[in-house]
Design a protein around this motif. Sequence first.
Motif, PDB file in Angstrom:
ATOM      1  N   LYS A   1      -3.615  25.681 -18.852  1.00 49.77           N
ATOM      2  CA  LYS A   1      -3.253  24.634 -19.815  1.00 49.77           C
ATOM      3  C   LYS A   1      -3.143  25.219 -21.230  1.00 49.77           C
ATOM      4  O   LYS A   1      -2.179  24.948 -21.958  1.00 49.77           O
ATOM      5  N   ALA A   2      -4.118  26.035 -21.607  1.00 51.17           N
ATOM      6  CA  ALA A   2      -4.118  26.626 -22.945  1.00 51.17           C
ATOM      7  C   ALA A   2      -2.889  27.502 -23.149  1.00 51.17           C
ATOM      8  O   ALA A   2      -2.231  27.447 -24.200  1.00 51.17           O
ATOM      9  N   GLU A   3      -2.543  28.314 -22.140  1.00 50.67           N
ATOM     10  CA  GLU A   3      -1.386  29.196 -22.265  1.00 50.67           C
ATOM     11  C   GLU A   3      -0.088  28.402 -22.311  1.00 50.67           C
ATOM     12  O   GLU A   3       0.802  28.675 -23.142  1.00 50.67           O
ATOM     13  N   LEU A   4       0.055  27.412 -21.446  1.00 49.38           N
ATOM     14  CA  LEU A   4       1.283  26.605 -21.430  1.00 49.38           C
ATOM     15  C   LEU A   4       1.486  25.879 -22.753  1.00 49.38           C
ATOM     16  O   LEU A   4       2.607  25.833 -23.292  1.00 49.38           O
ATOM     17  N   GLU A   5       0.413  25.344 -23.298  1.00 57.30           N
ATOM     18  CA  GLU A   5       0.551  24.618 -24.570  1.00 57.30           C
ATOM     19  C   GLU A   5       0.787  25.568 -25.736  1.00 57.30           C
ATOM     20  O   GLU A   5       1.467  25.196 -26.712  1.00 57.30           O
ATOM     21  N   ARG A   6       0.289  26.802 -25.669  1.00 59.44           N
ATOM     22  CA  ARG A   6       0.637  27.805 -26.687  1.00 59.44           C
ATOM     23  C   ARG A   6       2.134  28.094 -26.653  1.00 59.44           C
ATOM     24  O   ARG A   6       2.787  28.199 -27.697  1.00 59.44           O
ATOM     25  N   GLN A   7       2.670  28.231 -25.438  1.00 57.95           N
ATOM     26  CA  GLN A   7       4.096  28.522 -25.303  1.00 57.95           C
ATOM     27  C   GLN A   7       4.958  27.354 -25.789  1.00 57.95           C
ATOM     28  O   GLN A   7       5.953  27.550 -26.493  1.00 57.95           O
ATOM     29  N   ILE A   8       4.560  26.157 -25.432  1.00 55.25           N
ATOM     30  CA  ILE A   8       5.310  24.968 -25.861  1.00 55.25           C
ATOM     31  C   ILE A   8       5.315  24.868 -27.382  1.00 55.25           C
ATOM     32  O   ILE A   8       6.359  24.627 -28.009  1.00 55.25           O
TER      33      ILE A   8
ATOM     34  N   ILE B   1      -3.829  34.284 -19.736  1.00 54.61           N
ATOM     35  CA  ILE B   1      -3.015  34.384 -18.525  1.00 54.61           C
ATOM     36  C   ILE B   1      -1.567  34.172 -18.970  1.00 54.61           C
ATOM     37  O   ILE B   1      -1.051  33.062 -18.936  1.00 54.61           O
ATOM     38  N   PRO B   2      -0.881  35.233 -19.423  1.00 55.44           N
ATOM     39  CA  PRO B   2       0.413  35.079 -20.087  1.00 55.44           C
ATOM     40  C   PRO B   2       1.495  34.441 -19.213  1.00 55.44           C
ATOM     41  O   PRO B   2       1.607  34.719 -18.020  1.00 55.44           O
ATOM     42  N   TYR B   3       2.289  33.632 -19.855  1.00 60.62           N
ATOM     43  CA  TYR B   3       3.292  32.772 -19.221  1.00 60.62           C
ATOM     44  C   TYR B   3       4.312  33.562 -18.397  1.00 60.62           C
ATOM     45  O   TYR B   3       5.021  34.430 -18.909  1.00 60.62           O
ATOM     46  N   LEU B   4       4.353  33.274 -17.090  1.00 58.44           N
ATOM     47  CA  LEU B   4       5.320  33.826 -16.146  1.00 58.44           C
ATOM     48  C   LEU B   4       5.358  35.349 -16.105  1.00 58.44           C
ATOM     49  O   LEU B   4       6.367  35.944 -15.700  1.00 58.44           O
ATOM     50  N   VAL B   5       4.263  35.989 -16.497  1.00 58.98           N
ATOM     51  CA  VAL B   5       4.195  37.455 -16.474  1.00 58.98           C
ATOM     52  C   VAL B   5       3.716  37.913 -15.094  1.00 58.98           C
ATOM     53  O   VAL B   5       2.715  37.407 -14.581  1.00 58.98           O
ATOM     54  N   PRO B   6       4.427  38.869 -14.459  1.00 52.76           N
ATOM     55  CA  PRO B   6       3.988  39.423 -13.180  1.00 52.76           C
ATOM     56  C   PRO B   6       2.969  40.542 -13.376  1.00 52.76           C
ATOM     57  O   PRO B   6       2.473  40.749 -14.487  1.00 52.76           O
TER      58      PRO B   6
END
Length: 574
Positions: free
Chosen positions: A351-358, A546-551
């Motif tokens: 949640k924290a990572e997704l909202e940072r990206q948004i 947990i960086p966004y969509l990073v493999p």
Amino acid sequence: MKYFTFTRLNPHALVISAALVLSACGSDNNKSAAEVVATPVDAEDQQLTFDASDYTSLTVNIDGTDKAIRQYRIVYVANPIEMATTQSRFGQTITLEDPYVYQTMIISVPEASVEDQSTAIYFAVDNSGWFNSPVSTTITDGAEFVSTSDTDNIGAALKAGYVVANVGTRSRGIRAADGHWAGKAPAPVVDSKAAIRYLRLNDAVMPGSAERIVVNGTSGGGGLTSAVSASGNSADYLPYLNAIGAAGITGSGDKLSSTLNDDVFAAIAYCPINNLGNADIGYEWQYNAVRSDSNTGAINGVAYSAGVQPAASAEMASMFPTYLNNLNLKKDDGTAITDQNLNDLLVGELKAELERQIAAGVTVPNLGETFNVTQRGTTYSLTNNWLTLRGTGTTATVSNIDVEKFLAFVASSINLKTVVAFDATAETGNPSVSGETNLFGSDYYEYGNFNAWTWTNNEVLGDGSGVDDTGLSWADYLADTDSNNLAAQINLINPINYLETADADVAPHWYVRHGMVDRDTAFAMQLTLYYALKNNAKVEDVSFKIPYLVPHSGNYDVQEAFAWLKTTLANNPL
């Protein structure tokens, strides 16, 4: 090994020869002669004296400007192990020109930093998959670097004026000239500590400060980074360090002690494959419920659902709650972390990572929309069935995350590791030496199983591992330390073992990243590491995302990582 003693020194004190003291007194640096202890060194330490004149001059280009570099190639132990000429790494045969390349480091110093003994030392390990790591460097004559790139960590380090140490280490899959397997645990941790000790021994006369060593690694290298950074100055390693002639080890037998430290300032660890002794049970606990033929490969021609993988996964998954709950980790509010709430912590991090990206303007798909996920050069369009957003634009927030569907999403762009994920050799029909099994066991055997389930279910007679060959249960074999050191091997490469005790000087500063679509180890293992760090009183700060969509990858956020490092160094002056 409680009978070893460890002598702590003043952080700026160094035990060196009188010749080095004279050299230090004549140099232009910020370490006064009074800070250097003029005590005789033993023969091994004398052999490891740094020669400031023995360097190669290079020119590299950083951001379009040529920069002069001094480069040193150093065997960092007095008794290096001679390696066989032919080795294997990542399944490829390599021929060694230098039989000591695994215990060598290459130190690159920007000319502008030659007299700077306060700058950081960027200590880079290269042990992806926990494989052996013959020393190498991208800092070569004519090389070009872009310090502003998000993927050029070496360019950023050189631009910042840091000393760069590329460090070779022994690890799994290598053979010595005499034929034995020379990279068994804890070899990579021991070698890294020996390289650190070389830097400590010569700190007064080398560029950079050994009080500002920053260890960096990815995957198995991230696991190595974590183990080294968590276990500073532990006496557990002294016999292993003594055997290879590492700097600062005195005495013999059960009377070993140390005159040098091997703790470090900071760790920058990407997707660290850590805590291998429990990595399989954590992996199966995380992914057992979402495994299927569509996301888990066949083994030796037998499909997932048609073989023993499902039962093996379920049995290992059932072991993880006991392990986790006995760690007694605490959340920020002081309540216990258990198998009942660990995935809630995962949801919180997502949640924290997704909202940072948004908030940064990234368009995150809402429920029913499409994610574009790139794995190993291929981009996959995947429907979002796990994430629900509330609101629109840069003020949108996360309304709901379905954890099980999220885990299935992670496994939909790249298959999960087969069962068994890490201790794979001689298990569930696996016909090859794979996973990290060959990091463990006797150096006379190629591999040794290293967790309870695999030990009990070893399928290969005559491999020296398992109940079938030893006649001993897992618990009895671990307890039989007169005949084997498997228990020590497992503990000595596990950062949790040292974060949970007061027996080590843990690095005070940590930067840990694990990608959102990285299935190479379980989120459960990374969260366990994160909270073990947060719970340790010696850790002053830990940056975890947990960086966004990073493999599965590393050094992809260089600007953020180096901004963190710059601030951390500035806030902690020498």
